[in-house]
Scaffold this motif. Structure first.
Motif, mmCIF file in Angstrom:
data_model
loop_
_atom_site.group_PDB
_atom_site.id
_atom_site.type_symbol
_atom_site.label_atom_id
_atom_site.label_comp_id
_atom_site.label_asym_id
_atom_site.label_seq_id
_atom_site.Cartn_x
_atom_site.Cartn_y
_atom_site.Cartn_z
ATOM 1 N N MET A 112 41.392 40.919 51.440
ATOM 2 C CA MET A 112 40.703 41.038 50.158
ATOM 3 C C MET A 112 40.245 42.477 49.965
ATOM 4 N N SER A 113 41.132 43.344 49.520
ATOM 5 C CA SER A 113 40.785 44.725 49.252
ATOM 6 C C SER A 113 40.224 44.842 47.846
ATOM 7 N N ASP A 114 39.841 46.063 47.449
ATOM 8 C CA ASP A 114 39.331 46.269 46.092
ATOM 9 C C ASP A 114 40.392 45.946 45.044
ATOM 10 N N GLN A 115 41.672 45.933 45.435
ATOM 11 C CA GLN A 115 42.714 45.617 44.475
ATOM 12 C C GLN A 115 43.039 44.130 44.449
ATOM 13 N N ALA A 116 42.416 43.330 45.325
ATOM 14 C CA ALA A 116 42.786 41.923 45.432
ATOM 15 C C ALA A 116 42.478 41.151 44.158
ATOM 16 N N VAL A 117 41.342 41.419 43.529
ATOM 17 C CA VAL A 117 40.983 40.771 42.268
ATOM 18 C C VAL A 117 40.575 41.859 41.295
ATOM 19 N N PRO A 118 41.371 42.166 40.298
ATOM 20 C CA PRO A 118 41.031 43.227 39.352
ATOM 21 C C PRO A 118 39.690 42.969 38.700
ATOM 22 N N LYS A 119 38.989 44.023 38.401
ATOM 23 C CA LYS A 119 37.648 43.893 37.841
ATOM 24 C C LYS A 119 37.665 43.367 36.416
ATOM 25 N N THR A 120 38.847 43.145 35.848
ATOM 26 C CA THR A 120 38.940 42.505 34.545
ATOM 27 C C THR A 120 38.832 40.992 34.671
ATOM 28 N N MET A 121 38.654 40.506 35.914
ATOM 29 C CA MET A 121 38.532 39.075 36.200
ATOM 30 C C MET A 121 39.854 38.342 35.995
ATOM 31 N N SER A 122 40.988 39.015 36.173
ATOM 32 C CA SER A 122 42.276 38.342 36.117
ATOM 33 C C SER A 122 42.495 37.659 37.459
ATOM 34 N N VAL A 123 42.115 36.401 37.544
ATOM 35 C CA VAL A 123 42.134 35.669 38.808
ATOM 36 C C VAL A 123 43.304 34.706 38.832
ATOM 37 N N ASP A 124 44.182 34.847 39.826
ATOM 38 C CA ASP A 124 45.332 33.967 39.964
ATOM 39 C C ASP A 124 44.898 32.718 40.722
ATOM 40 N N LEU A 125 44.936 31.570 40.045
ATOM 41 C CA LEU A 125 44.505 30.327 40.670
ATOM 42 C C LEU A 125 45.677 29.460 41.104
ATOM 43 N N SER A 126 46.883 30.002 41.083
ATOM 44 C CA SER A 126 48.020 29.235 41.562
ATOM 45 C C SER A 126 47.994 29.139 43.075
ATOM 46 N N VAL A 127 48.561 28.077 43.619
ATOM 47 C CA VAL A 127 48.588 27.883 45.058
ATOM 48 C C VAL A 127 49.750 28.663 45.634
ATOM 49 N N PRO A 128 49.520 29.527 46.638
ATOM 50 C CA PRO A 128 50.616 30.280 47.221
ATOM 51 C C PRO A 128 51.674 29.342 47.783
ATOM 52 N N GLU A 129 52.960 29.779 47.696
ATOM 53 C CA GLU A 129 54.056 28.944 48.171
ATOM 54 C C GLU A 129 53.897 28.593 49.638
ATOM 55 N N ALA A 130 53.354 29.530 50.433
ATOM 56 C CA ALA A 130 53.215 29.286 51.868
ATOM 57 C C ALA A 130 52.256 28.154 52.169
ATOM 58 N N MET A 131 51.373 27.810 51.197
ATOM 59 C CA MET A 131 50.390 26.767 51.435
ATOM 60 C C MET A 131 50.727 25.478 50.710
ATOM 61 N N SER A 132 51.878 25.439 50.048
ATOM 62 C CA SER A 132 52.195 24.270 49.237
ATOM 63 C C SER A 132 52.371 23.011 50.071
ATOM 64 N N THR A 133 52.765 23.166 51.332
ATOM 65 C CA THR A 133 52.934 22.011 52.201
ATOM 66 C C THR A 133 51.799 21.858 53.197
ATOM 67 N N ALA A 134 50.826 22.762 53.142
ATOM 68 C CA ALA A 134 49.691 22.697 54.062
ATOM 69 C C ALA A 134 48.660 21.707 53.542
ATOM 70 N N PRO A 135 47.764 21.214 54.439
ATOM 71 C CA PRO A 135 46.694 20.334 53.972
ATOM 72 C C PRO A 135 45.847 21.028 52.905
ATOM 73 N N ALA A 136 45.398 20.263 51.920
ATOM 74 C CA ALA A 136 44.599 20.832 50.839
ATOM 75 C C ALA A 136 43.251 21.295 51.369
ATOM 76 N N PRO A 137 42.835 22.550 51.084
ATOM 77 C CA PRO A 137 41.502 23.001 51.477
ATOM 78 C C PRO A 137 40.434 22.165 50.785
ATOM 79 N N ARG A 138 39.268 22.120 51.377
ATOM 80 C CA ARG A 138 38.163 21.324 50.850
ATOM 81 C C ARG A 138 36.873 22.124 50.917
ATOM 82 N N LEU A 139 36.089 22.073 49.857
ATOM 83 C CA LEU A 139 34.756 22.668 49.823
ATOM 84 C C LEU A 139 33.723 21.570 50.040
#
Length: 252
Positions: free
Chosen positions: A11-38
């Motif tokens: 998570m560098s300063d470039q990871a989430v642009p300060k314009t709040m353009s947040v990518d909420l798609s699930v990365p392909e590498a995690m598509s078959t992994a167990p769903a995270p839980r909060l």
């Protein structure tokens, strides 16, 4: 008590642009992994939280990379968990991140509150008096393991931690991020993504580290309220964040 938020090196300063353009798609590498839980942290999560802290320890020889955690003993973490305002992000039963916070009464009993007159607010000096009259909360730590594909969940962890505090009645969340002698790069884009405003600085001292200077941020309740937004794009992003975070709280 630590006063630093951290997420991993990815998570560098470039990871989430300060314009709040947040990518909420699930990365392909995690598509078959167990769903995270909060979920709220429990006492049995303490070893995992301490393991994350160890992986995110400050390394003075790599000052330009990611984030880190300072302070907080096992006993302090146990108290944070017992107070019920520590959230964990788990995946497949393993804790991969956490957020720890203090509610108003706990913040006002803390060392940081006792030293609030030492905060340099510059031209915003009157802000301190305004904040003292409001119900407050303090986001103490924000951490995520430095694993590929997890970066997007840092934003959701930050959003959920703040939304939970606002749901409990606080009006403003205060948090700090180290700036000198090692700049914590990781939390800043996450704070920008949830509408945090930098308002001042404070000088501190940590055993084994020495003198540090931290930037102070505040997040008003309206920053997370979709109905309070005049920018339709920001309103849409907040609604997506809320929906994504809610889906993680409902994961089995």
């Amino acid at each position: 008590m630590s006063r630093v938020q951290a997420v991993p090196e990815v998570m560098s300063d470039q990871a989430v642009p300060k314009t709040m353009s947040v990518d909420l798609s699930v990365p392909e590498a995690m598509s078959t992994a167990p769903a995270p839980r909060l979920r709220p942290a429990v006492a049995d999560d303490l070893p995992a939280i301490l393991a994350i802290k160890q992986r995110l320890r400050l390394q003075a020889d790599a000052p330009g990379r990611g984030g880190f955690l300072l302070g907080t003993s096992p006993a302090q973490y146990a108290r944070l968990i017992a107070h019920g305002r520590t959230q964990v992000l788990s995946c497949g039963g393993a804790v991969i991140g956490f957020a720890a916070a203090l509610a108003d009464a706990e913040l006002r009993a803390s060392e940081l509150w006792r030293r609030r007159e030492q905060i340099d607010l510059g031209p915003r000096r009157a802000l301190l008096g305004e904040l003292e009259r409001l119900p407050l909360a303090y986001l103490d730590q924000l951490a995520l393991l430095p694993e590929p594909g997890l970066a997007m969940f840092g934003v959701l962890l930050a959003y959920h931690a703040l939304a939970t505090l606002f749901a409990e009645g606080c009006a403003v969340v205060v948090t700090t991020v180290v700036d000198e002698p090692v700049r914590n790069l990781a939390s800043r884009p996450l704070l920008a993504a949830v509408g945090a405003l930098q308002v001042g600085r404070i000088d501190e001292h940590y055993e084994g580290v020495g003198a540090i200077t931290s930037d102070i941020f505040v997040v008003p309740r309206a920053a997370l309220d979709p109905d309070a937004q005049t920018d339709p794009r920001r309103r849409a992003r907040l609604l997506r964040l809320a929906a994504a975070a809610h889906s993680l709280t409902r994961s089995p």
